[in-house]
Design a protein around this motif. Sequence first.
Motif: not given
Length: 298
Positions: A271-278
Motif C-alpha cells: 500500500a505504501a508503494l502504491a501511494a508513491v507509485g504514480v
Amino acid sequence: MTDFTFENYREYFEEHLTDFIPDVDHKSITLYEAMKYSLSAGGKRIRPVLLLATCDFCGGKIEEALPYACALEYIHTYSLIHDDLPCMDNDDLRRGIPTNHKVYGDATATLAGDGLLNTAFESMYGDILYYMDDADAMKRRIRAAYEIAKGAGIRGMIAGQIADMESENQVGSAEMLDYVHLTKTAALIIAAVRAGAMIAGADKETLTNLTEYAENLGLAFQICDDILDVEGDEEKLGKKTGMDSDRGKLTYPALFGIEKSKERLRELTDAALAAVGVYYDNAEVFSKLAEDLAVRGN
C-alpha cells in the motif's frame, strides 16, 4: 530535486545533527553530555531523512528543512530516553550501548529527555523567526512545526505510549493495536513527511499521496519491530529481544501470530508503494525504504 539516496540524506543529516543544540553554561554541562550521549548513539534516522527527502522531492531545499529534521530526531531521542526509564520499559540497552539512565541516573536521564524536547522547539521557532518578512515562507514553516508538535503530542506519540502501557497484560483488540501503532510510532513518521512537504510548498494531491505512504509505512515499521522482537538477532538490533512478550505487550505477533503479522507487513508495504507509485523513479528513495524495512521483518 537531488538524486540523493537514503544514505546520502542520512550522511548529510549526521553532519548537522547537533547544529541546533544551544551552547550551555559549563555549570550544567552534565545535561548537555547526557543529551548528546543518546543523540549520538546512532540509529536509522528514518524520521529526519524522510523529512529531508520529502522536502527535496517536493522542490524545496534540504538545508532549509534541517532545523525541522533535527527537531524530529531530538523529539524521537527524548522519547527513547524516557521509554527506557525504570518507570516505563526499564531497558538496559539501546542501540547496543547502555541506556541513558544506566550511565547518568534516572533524574539526569529525565532532564536530558526534557532538554531534547525543548531544544526541538527552539530549533523550529528559531528558524521561523528568520522568515518574519516572508509571510508565505513563515506560514509554511509554522504548519510544519505544528505537524511535528501534533505528531509528538497527546493526539500522537504520547497518546500511543499511554495506550501501549495500559494495554499490557490485557485482552487486546485489532482496533486498539492499530491505534497504538498509528499514534506511538506512525504519528512522527507521518509528521516527518507532511512537514517536509509543507516546507517545500507541496500541492494538495502530493501531500495526500505522501501522507498515505507515511501512514502505511509507519504501521509497517512497527509491525516489523514487533516481529523482530520475536525473531530478531539481539546483536544486530542492539537491544534485548523477547521483551514485548515478557511485559505482556499488545503486538501483532501476540494477537495474530508471526505468519499473519508478516502477511500484514507485506500488505502495508504494498500500500505504501502504491501511494508513491504514480511518481515512478522520482520516488525511488521512498519505495526503496519501504522495501528495505519489509525485508527486515521477513
